[in-house]
Design a protein around this motif. Structure first.
Motif, PDB file in Angstrom:
ATOM      1  N   ASN A  17       0.835  -1.187   0.000  1.00 55.96           N
ATOM      2  CA  ASN A  17       0.000   0.000   0.000  1.00 55.96           C
ATOM      3  C   ASN A  17       0.882   1.253   0.000  1.00 55.96           C
ATOM      4  O   ASN A  17       2.115   1.152   0.091  1.00 55.96           O
ATOM      5  N   PRO A  18       0.311   2.453  -0.128  1.00 55.98           N
ATOM      6  CA  PRO A  18       1.134   3.660  -0.200  1.00 55.98           C
ATOM      7  C   PRO A  18       2.040   3.881   1.006  1.00 55.98           C
ATOM      8  O   PRO A  18       3.053   4.590   0.904  1.00 55.98           O
ATOM      9  N   GLN A  19       1.694   3.284   2.147  1.00 58.46           N
ATOM     10  CA  GLN A  19       2.545   3.407   3.327  1.00 58.46           C
ATOM     11  C   GLN A  19       3.693   2.413   3.340  1.00 58.46           C
ATOM     12  O   GLN A  19       4.572   2.491   4.196  1.00 58.46           O
ATOM     13  N   GLY A  20       3.676   1.450   2.405  1.00 56.85           N
ATOM     14  CA  GLY A  20       4.803   0.541   2.262  1.00 56.85           C
ATOM     15  C   GLY A  20       4.658  -0.805   2.940  1.00 56.85           C
ATOM     16  O   GLY A  20       5.669  -1.452   3.249  1.00 56.85           O
ATOM     17  N   ASP A  28       8.327  -2.661   3.423  1.00 59.45           N
ATOM     18  CA  ASP A  28       9.569  -2.076   2.934  1.00 59.45           C
ATOM     19  C   ASP A  28      10.356  -1.606   4.151  1.00 59.45           C
ATOM     20  O   ASP A  28      10.010  -0.612   4.785  1.00 59.45           O
TER      21      ASP A  28
END
Length: 229
Positions: free
Chosen positions: A4-7, A178
């Motif tokens: 997701n965009p938060q990794g 990540d």
């Protein structure tokens, strides 16, 4: 799937066979955690994609982390017994969720762990506290929670601080993330009755082969980290 965009992403993991499940009962004590709450095996692999994800077991070596990433037990070579099971199905699920480049060769450190909590043993799940490990990606997969509370997975900004995500991973769930983007942590577990309880998990570190955490050169860098700073 992808992150997701938060990794990060939460995924379901494939069920384990009875033999693999039984091997959590046979894990040797991890002598490096300062207590008797953690049991662990550790192996290192080369991961490639050739029509499907394939793990190649590397010759067994020490587990090592630079002191900059683990001030508690970093900077030393830790001797741990190797895995007795094949974790390919679990790793393939994580690799797909992370959308790892299939044309890249990857190097993995894989830990099979049990953390216990009893009236005499405190269930410290992450003695080093909130941290990152200096890898490209990480994966934490929970196989079984037995007779416990706690064990909340937390993600926080680099350097620590208030978590931006919290969850308690249940049996058959994993988080992939990540490692370059965040700190992670897991809270202690507490047994629900005097018989004690445990949390069975897989800890997976994933790096490109060029950034591998394996071999004599890397181990020498880890030992040298004792004199840094």
């Amino acid at each position: 799937m992808g992150l997701n965009p938060q990794g990060f992403a939460i995924i379901d993991t494939p069920p384990l066979d009875d033999f693999t499940l039984s091997q959590f009962e046979e894990l040797p004590l991890d002598p490096y955690t300062g207590s008797t709450q953690r049991y662990r095996r550790f192996s290192q692999f080369r991961l490639v994609h050739d029509g499907e994800w394939k793990l190649e077991l590397l010759p067994h070596r020490h587990f090592a982390q630079p002191r900059q990433y683990n001030d508690l037990v970093g900077g030393q070579l830790r001797t741990l017994e190797p895995l007795t099971v094949d974790p390919t199905a679990l790793i393939a699920a994580g690799a797909e969720a992370l959308e790892l480049d299939k044309d890249t060769v990857w190097q993995l450190n894989i830990h099979q762990c049990r953390v216990v909590s009893t009236p005499d043993v405190e269930g410290v799940a992450a003695p080093e506290g909130p941290h990152r490990d200096g890898h490209d990606y990480g994966m934490v997969a929970v196989t079984r929670r037995h007779n416990i509370s706690g064990g909340e997975t937390q993600l926080m900004p680099l350097g620590g601080g208030e978590p931006f995500f919290r969850t308690t991973l249940e049996d058959g769930q994993a988080i992939v993330f990540d490692d370059k983007l965040m700190f992670h942590h897991v809270t202690d577990i507490q047994h629900l009755t005097d018989e004690g309880g445990h949390r069975d998990v897989w800890l997976v570190a994933i790096n490109t082969w060029e950034h591998r955490r394996y071999g004599e050169e890397y181990e020498a860098e880890v030992l040298a980290s004792n004199s840094e700073g």
